[in-house]
Write a protein that holds these residues in place. Structure first.
Motif, short mmCIF file in Angstrom:
data_model
loop_
_atom_site.label_atom_id
_atom_site.label_comp_id
_atom_site.label_asym_id
_atom_site.label_seq_id
_atom_site.Cartn_x
_atom_site.Cartn_y
_atom_site.Cartn_z
N LYS A 237 26.15 66.81 9.01
CA LYS A 237 26.76 65.68 9.72
C LYS A 237 28.13 65.30 9.16
O LYS A 237 29.02 64.93 9.92
CB LYS A 237 25.82 64.47 9.66
CG LYS A 237 24.52 64.66 10.43
CD LYS A 237 23.65 63.41 10.35
CE LYS A 237 22.36 63.59 11.13
NZ LYS A 237 21.49 62.39 11.04
N LEU A 238 28.30 65.39 7.84
CA LEU A 238 29.58 65.03 7.25
C LEU A 238 30.68 65.94 7.76
O LEU A 238 31.78 65.48 8.11
CB LEU A 238 29.50 65.09 5.72
CG LEU A 238 30.80 64.76 4.97
CD1 LEU A 238 31.29 63.36 5.33
CD2 LEU A 238 30.58 64.88 3.46
N GLY A 239 30.40 67.23 7.83
CA GLY A 239 31.39 68.17 8.37
C GLY A 239 31.72 67.87 9.82
O GLY A 239 32.89 67.96 10.23
N ASP A 240 30.71 67.49 10.60
CA ASP A 240 30.94 67.15 12.01
C ASP A 240 31.84 65.92 12.14
O ASP A 240 32.71 65.87 13.01
CB ASP A 240 29.60 66.89 12.71
CG ASP A 240 28.77 68.16 12.86
OD1 ASP A 240 29.36 69.25 12.82
OD2 ASP A 240 27.54 68.04 13.03
N VAL A 241 31.63 64.93 11.27
CA VAL A 241 32.46 63.72 11.29
C VAL A 241 33.91 64.07 11.01
O VAL A 241 34.83 63.60 11.69
CB VAL A 241 31.94 62.68 10.27
CG1 VAL A 241 32.95 61.55 10.10
CG2 VAL A 241 30.60 62.12 10.71
N ILE A 242 34.15 64.90 10.00
CA ILE A 242 35.51 65.27 9.62
C ILE A 242 36.18 66.09 10.72
O ILE A 242 37.35 65.87 11.05
CB ILE A 242 35.49 66.05 8.29
CG1 ILE A 242 35.03 65.14 7.15
CG2 ILE A 242 36.86 66.64 7.97
CD1 ILE A 242 34.84 65.85 5.83
N LYS A 243 35.44 67.01 11.31
CA LYS A 243 36.00 67.82 12.39
C LYS A 243 36.40 66.96 13.58
O LYS A 243 37.47 67.13 14.17
CB LYS A 243 34.98 68.88 12.82
CG LYS A 243 34.77 69.99 11.81
CD LYS A 243 33.56 70.84 12.12
CE LYS A 243 33.67 71.54 13.44
NZ LYS A 243 32.51 72.43 13.71
N HIS A 244 35.54 66.01 13.94
CA HIS A 244 35.81 65.15 15.09
C HIS A 244 36.96 64.18 14.80
O HIS A 244 37.82 63.95 15.66
CB HIS A 244 34.55 64.38 15.46
CG HIS A 244 34.74 63.42 16.60
ND1 HIS A 244 34.85 63.84 17.91
CD2 HIS A 244 34.85 62.06 16.62
CE1 HIS A 244 35.01 62.79 18.70
NE2 HIS A 244 35.02 61.70 17.94
N LYS A 245 36.99 63.63 13.60
CA LYS A 245 37.99 62.62 13.23
C LYS A 245 39.39 63.21 13.16
O LYS A 245 40.36 62.63 13.66
CB LYS A 245 37.61 62.00 11.89
CG LYS A 245 38.66 61.10 11.26
CD LYS A 245 38.74 59.75 11.93
CE LYS A 245 39.68 58.83 11.18
NZ LYS A 245 39.78 57.50 11.82
N PHE A 246 39.52 64.40 12.55
CA PHE A 246 40.84 64.95 12.29
C PHE A 246 41.17 66.18 13.13
O PHE A 246 42.27 66.73 13.03
CB PHE A 246 40.97 65.31 10.80
CG PHE A 246 40.81 64.13 9.89
CD1 PHE A 246 41.83 63.22 9.71
CD2 PHE A 246 39.62 63.92 9.21
CE1 PHE A 246 41.69 62.12 8.87
CE2 PHE A 246 39.45 62.84 8.36
CZ PHE A 246 40.49 61.93 8.20
N VAL A 266 34.93 56.74 8.00
CA VAL A 266 33.57 56.21 8.06
C VAL A 266 32.61 57.34 8.43
O VAL A 266 32.82 58.05 9.41
CB VAL A 266 33.45 55.07 9.09
CG1 VAL A 266 32.01 54.55 9.15
CG2 VAL A 266 34.40 53.93 8.72
N THR A 267 31.57 57.53 7.63
CA THR A 267 30.62 58.62 7.86
C THR A 267 29.53 58.20 8.82
O THR A 267 29.52 57.08 9.34
CB THR A 267 29.99 59.06 6.53
OG1 THR A 267 29.24 57.97 5.97
CG2 THR A 267 31.07 59.47 5.54
N PHE A 268 28.57 59.10 9.05
CA PHE A 268 27.49 58.86 10.01
C PHE A 268 26.58 57.71 9.59
O PHE A 268 25.90 57.12 10.42
CB PHE A 268 26.66 60.14 10.18
CG PHE A 268 26.12 60.69 8.88
CD1 PHE A 268 24.88 60.30 8.41
CD2 PHE A 268 26.86 61.59 8.14
CE1 PHE A 268 24.39 60.80 7.22
CE2 PHE A 268 26.37 62.10 6.94
CZ PHE A 268 25.13 61.69 6.48
N ASN A 269 26.54 57.37 8.28
CA ASN A 269 25.68 56.27 7.84
C ASN A 269 26.43 54.95 7.72
O ASN A 269 25.89 53.96 7.21
CB ASN A 269 25.03 56.61 6.49
CG ASN A 269 26.06 56.92 5.41
OD1 ASN A 269 27.26 56.67 5.58
ND2 ASN A 269 25.60 57.46 4.30
N GLY A 270 27.68 54.92 8.19
CA GLY A 270 28.44 53.67 8.22
C GLY A 270 29.26 53.40 6.98
O GLY A 270 29.96 52.38 6.91
#
Length: 426
Positions: A237-246, A266-270
């Motif tokens: 999930k962390l990798g997905d957040v970074i890919k989507h954000k940047f 901000v990560t998936f857990n807020g």
């Protein structure tokens, strides 16, 4: 160069040099290899559990576009490949995987113990382990000298002693792969680099049955095509957040992300990623990682678990079925640990995960081997009725304080989401 002191504006690949030689031994399609029949090899195949969900995919099937995200169910995968081989996951799957992992560890250990000094071995998961052979390479250079260590064909690598050390490490990697194949008939791949992060990336690049060396002088090239999810710690999930954000896709793209912006993401857990974690992530984007290979021979926990999909239980029916099922599986697993690793658990935790994600725990402290070797005694230690689980004491001869239940069941039947039954700390 310490990872925490990197200036990301001026960092270049030639300065990111590390004298270590680290291998990551990674089993190829581990679950598929363990459960398949020999004649099925070479064909597209998947492992399917009793609910029809795909738990593992062979490389041949992946090439056809079959994976657990796009085709989670066997019936979906069969639409892509009518000749797909479905391998039924056995009921004792976790035991079979642990036994296979144990045989692999023995094969690897037989190679490592032949080296002087023996390399540092770190168990990471049932299908992969890190091996630090730096001390062995150092001793070989000291004993025979650099010129005698290096093959004549490699001597044109002027001023590339680290690259040559990594290449020499591949000889050890080849012995490990060969030994695993001889002992288990399983294929494996090995990544070799100057740190754990690089070794892990290398192990996944040319599967199956490969040895991949990622040298410091080549970091610029492979950073262009290594995906974000290929970096350790960014595969979920962390990798997905970074890919989507940047909007980044590769290791090279990640280098262009500003440290401050990454830290405030901000990560998936807020929560924010934070400065320290952002530093670690960007270090890995530049091929830097300070993590040491820590000597660990076996996992510190032994867990027996099982998934339930939408079954509804009453209180008594639920407790009876779950305890009967998991006491049998738990005892089998503990016999394996005692027989092969000569160790007994110190802590037992019984957990139930429900659809509302509430956890119900029963904890037995200081549990000794002879005390949990009796199925009837284990089941009787958990009292229950139609509305709640009643804490009970074991008899005075057992070195256990008590069983504590930290929550009650609801009055109405509950739909079970998942159960992770007996988890032991060693």
């Amino acid at each position: 160069m310490a990872a925490g002191n990197v200036d990301f504006r001026t960092c270049n690949y030639t300065t990111a040099r590390d004298p270590r030689v680290i291998l990551l031994e990674d089993m190829d399609q581990f679950e598929v290899q363990v459960f398949e029949a020999y004649h099925q090899r070479g064909f597209p195949r998947v492992v399917v559990n009793y609910a029809g969900l795909i738990t593992a995919v062979s490389y041949e099937a992946k090439k056809l576009g079959i994976n657990r995200d796009a085709t989670p169910r066997a019936q979906d995968a069969l639409k892509i490949c009518r000749n797909l081989i479905l391998i039924q996951q056995p009921q004792d799957a976790d035991i079979k995987l642990k036994e296979a992992s144990y045989k692999i560890r023995l094969a690897v250990d037989s190679v490592l113990q032949s080296l002087n000094p023996p390399p540092v071995f770190q168990y990471s998961s049932p299908d992969e382990s890190y091996i630090d052979i730096t001390a062995y390479i150092d001793s070989m250079e000291e004993r025979y000298g650099y010129d005698n260590l290096v093959h004549q064909d490699l001597k044109y690598w002027e001023n590339c002693s680290q690259e040559v050390r990594l290449i020499y490490g591949s000889l050890i990697g080849a012995r490990i792969i060969k030994k695993i194949l001889q002992a288990t008939n399983y294929q494996s791949s090995i990544g070799i680099g100057c740190n754990k992060s690089i070794a892990k990336i290398g192990s996944a690049l040319h599967k199956p049955g490969s040895i991949t060396i990622l040298a410091p002088t080549g970091l610029q090239q492979f950073a262009e095509f290594v995906k974000i999810e290929g970096i350790s710690g960014l595969g979920g999930k962390l990798g997905d957040v970074i890919k989507h954000k940047f909007g980044v896709e590769t290791m090279l793209d990640l280098q262009n992300v500003r440290h401050v912006r990454l830290a405030k993401t901000v990560t998936f857990n807020g929560n924010w990623i934070g400065y320290e974690k952002a530093t670690v992530i960007l270090n890995k984007a530049y091929g830097l990682c300070d993590d040491e290979v820590v000597p660990i021979k076996y996992a510190s926990t032994a867990t027996v678990s099982h998934q339930f999909y939408g079954h509804t239980f009453t209180r008594t029916q639920y407790m009876t079925e779950i305890l009967e099922l998991y006491v049998d599986k738990m005892l089998e697993r503990l016999h394996f640990e005692k027989r092969n690793h000569n160790r007994t658990p110190t802590t037992l935790k019984f957990s139930i995960f429900l659809t509302n994600r509430n956890n119900i725990h029963a904890k037995l402290e200081n549990v000794m081997w002879h005390e949990i070797n009796n199925k009837g005694k284990m089941i009787d230690s958990f009292g229950y009725d139609n509305t709640s689980i009643i804490p009970q004491y074991w008899d005075k001869n057992a070195q256990v304080d008590k069983v504590q239940i930290v929550a009650k069941f609801a009055d109405n039947p509950t739909q079970v989401y998942a159960v992770s039954a007996f988890s032991f700390m060693f």
